[in-house]
Design an enzyme around this catalytic site. Structure first.
Site, PDB file in Angstrom:
ATOM      1  N   ASP A  12       0.824  -1.204   0.000  1.00  0.00           N
ATOM      2  CA  ASP A  12       0.000   0.000   0.000  1.00  0.00           C
ATOM      3  C   ASP A  12       0.856   1.250   0.000  1.00  0.00           C
ATOM      4  O   ASP A  12       2.031   1.226   0.385  1.00  0.00           O
ATOM      5  CB  ASP A  12      -0.936   0.019   1.198  1.00  0.00           C
ATOM      6  CG  ASP A  12      -0.193   0.085   2.530  1.00  0.00           C
ATOM      7  OD1 ASP A  12       0.727  -0.739   2.719  1.00  0.00           O
ATOM      8  OD2 ASP A  12      -0.516   0.945   3.366  1.00  0.00           O
ATOM      9  N   ASP A  52      12.147  -0.864   3.052  1.00  0.00           N
ATOM     10  CA  ASP A  52      11.206   0.232   3.293  1.00  0.00           C
ATOM     11  C   ASP A  52      11.908   1.438   3.902  1.00  0.00           C
ATOM     12  O   ASP A  52      11.371   2.091   4.787  1.00  0.00           O
ATOM     13  CB  ASP A  52      10.082  -0.265   4.212  1.00  0.00           C
ATOM     14  CG  ASP A  52       8.932   0.725   4.325  1.00  0.00           C
ATOM     15  OD1 ASP A  52       8.848   1.632   3.483  1.00  0.00           O
ATOM     16  OD2 ASP A  52       8.121   0.590   5.261  1.00  0.00           O
ATOM     17  N   GLU A 109       0.242  -1.031   5.658  1.00  0.00           N
ATOM     18  CA  GLU A 109       1.294  -0.611   6.583  1.00  0.00           C
ATOM     19  C   GLU A 109       1.112   0.838   6.990  1.00  0.00           C
ATOM     20  O   GLU A 109       1.376   1.215   8.142  1.00  0.00           O
ATOM     21  CB  GLU A 109       2.664  -0.806   5.911  1.00  0.00           C
ATOM     22  CG  GLU A 109       3.857  -0.563   6.812  1.00  0.00           C
ATOM     23  CD  GLU A 109       4.396   0.861   6.771  1.00  0.00           C
ATOM     24  OE1 GLU A 109       5.325   1.170   7.524  1.00  0.00           O
ATOM     25  OE2 GLU A 109       3.875   1.662   5.962  1.00  0.00           O
ATOM     26  N   GLU A 110       0.648   1.650   6.062  1.00  0.00           N
ATOM     27  CA  GLU A 110       0.589   3.094   6.293  1.00  0.00           C
ATOM     28  C   GLU A 110      -0.539   3.512   7.226  1.00  0.00           C
ATOM     29  O   GLU A 110      -0.597   4.664   7.644  1.00  0.00           O
ATOM     30  CB  GLU A 110       0.433   3.829   4.953  1.00  0.00           C
ATOM     31  CG  GLU A 110       1.563   3.587   3.949  1.00  0.00           C
ATOM     32  CD  GLU A 110       2.883   4.224   4.354  1.00  0.00           C
ATOM     33  OE1 GLU A 110       2.961   4.781   5.468  1.00  0.00           O
ATOM     34  OE2 GLU A 110       3.835   4.174   3.563  1.00  0.00           O
TER      35      GLU A 110
END
Length: 484
Positions: A78, A169, A145-146
């Site tokens: 995402d 990341d 994740e965000e």
């Protein structure tokens, strides 16, 4: 013909462009998840997609690498999908418009999603290339994740054999991350009393701000448009009756908000006072942010006389006072690592929900100390309770502790020095990474996070360095090829 055709490494940018054609903002990940499953199926690779849409793809070791320790390549699918105020693109349904400017790759009028599309592109390029020699690869691509690391918290890793994890990341080449902060999301709710009001209608915008990532950029002390709007409303409500019709700012709890707008009604005779107060506030804040956020501005438009359902004057005062009392930004610096933020929070989203008649605020809270994180959450909740509001806490994730004995780190540092003639920088980061959660699921997990140069993530000014992408790719391939 693709926009990125001819860029090197070719396969990485080929897959990155394919990813960018698929809408994949947080919460909108089904299509990108299915794309990954289809990719694995076409190459006859083992693939598992769980109910959350996390994807695990496995590729067996190259001949001669069967005895090498398995490696987990990890990233998230995402992105923080944001756009400029005048952009008409529907990021729920449309892909990105990629552009190349010398060494920079960006998306026109939107965020790019290099965080963390480049991790996915790296992984797919490796899985697609049978010429690259490598140990057994277990590719873990998580969802959302965000917005709280939901995928990492929910994923089942019990079938994995790898205990060395490369998290792709990070956004600064040559910097290896070895620990990170933990965090949580806190949502607060404040009920407002409403009434029909007549008066002069004003549309006020706080904007021109740089924004940024609420972890990686919080130490830069850029302006937070939601907090600045609270400051302005507090000044206005102290001088005159103000009736708020609408209020909205920010796009994600973990992005420093760049623009906040309010519509409010005042008595017609207060027009001159209102304009004077706004000019004064703009002058003062501009001076404060002259170096940190030089393009700050307040814009005001008079929309004539109107009648509307508004927050009444007393609740408007309550709203402004609440916003003024809220903590925001850096709360403490690390005593152990110079220049590292220990504890912070970010008021990322603020809106007045007309249907529910309540002010809603979304915060991202971070700290490398669990006790400090808890205390800051308690402070935020206490301020909210004093204002008569309520709150919810979600998406808590642990910090990632530094590992004193790390064979993976030693191998990576030695290879980097061999390739580039200098040691990489080993450091901690205030932003959250999934390593802490994943380490809690796999005993004795050895993690390092790294990646190419990406600037202004989570904003429409996001840029990915093309040359850095190639250098990190070359390093990653050499790392996988290098036997213990």
């Amino acid at each position: 013909m693709g926009v990125l055709d001819g860029l090197k490494p070719e396969k990485v940018f080929k897959f990155f462009e394919e990813i960018c054609r698929i809408p994949h903002g947080s919460g909108n990940i089904e299509a990108i998840s299915d794309y990954l499953v289809d990719f694995a199926g076409k190459r006859r690779l083992y693939c598992r997609q769980d109910d959350l849409k996390n994807v695990i793809i496995v590729k067996e070791a190259s001949p001669g690498y069967e005895a090498e320790p398995a490696v987990i390549l990890q990233g998230h699918m995402d992105m923080v999908a944001v756009k400029k105020p005048d952009c008409t693109k529907d990021l729920q349904k449309e892909g990105l418009d990629l552009r190349v400017d010398e060494d920079s790759l960006y998306a026109e009028n939107t965020s790019l999603g290099g965080d963390d599309g480049i991790a996915v592109a790296y992984a797919l390029a490796i899985l697609d290339d049978d010429e690259i020699e490598h140990p057994k690869l277990e590719v873990v691509i998580t969802v959302d994740e965000e917005v709280g690391m939901d995928g990492a918290r929910g994923i089942d890793l019990s079938g994995l054999t790898g205990r060395r994890l490369l998290n792709l990341d990070s956004e600064e080449e040559g910097i290896f991350l070895t620990s990170c902060a933990g965090g949580a999301r806190v949502d607060t709710y404040l009920s407002m009393a409403v009434e029909m009001q007549k008066g002069t209608c004003w549309h006020i915008t706080v904007g021109g701000l740089a924004g940024g990532h609420s972890g990686a950029d919080i130490h830069k002390e850029r302006g937070n448009s939601n907090c600045l709007m609270g400051r302005i409303l507090y000044r206005l409500t102290a001088e005159m009756p103000v009736f708020i019709k609408s209020l909205e700012g920010g796009l994600a709890d973990n992005a420093i908000p760049r623009e906040t707008t309010v519509e409010l009604l005042t008595a017609p005779e207060q027009a001159e006072v209102l304009r004077k107060l706004l000019l004064q506030a703009e002058s003062e804040i501009k001076a404060e942010l002259a170096v940190k956020d030089p393009d700050f501005q307040i814009t005001v438009t008079c929309n004539g006389e109107a009648e509307a359902l508004c927050i009444d004057a007393e609740s408007s005062v309550q709203l402004a006072s609440y916003l003024m009392a809220l903590p925001n930004g850096v709360q403490a610096m690390s005593a152990d690592i110079e220049g590292l933020v220990e504890t912070s929070l970010n008021l990322g989203i603020m809106k007045y929900d007309v249907a529910e008649q309540e002010l809603i605020c979304f915060f991202s809270v971070r700290s490398s100390l669990e006790s400090a994180k808890k205390a800051l959450i308690e402070k935020l909740c206490a301020v909210t309770e004093l204002a008569g509001g309520s709150y919810s806490i979600s998406g808590e994730y642990p910090g990632w502790a530094y590992r004193a004995n790390s064979p993976l780190r030693e191998k990576m540092v030695a290879l980097y020095e061999e390739m580039y003639g200098k040691k990489p920088q080993l450091t901690a980061i205030h932003a959250g990474l999934e390593c802490g959660i994943l380490a809690g699921k796999l005993d004795d997990l050895d993690c390092i996070s790294f990646g190419p140069d990406i600037s202004n993530i989570h904003t429409t000014e996001e840029r990915l360095s093309i040359s850095s992408t190639e250098r990190v790719w070359n390093y990653l391939v050499r790392l996988l090829e290098k036997k213990d």
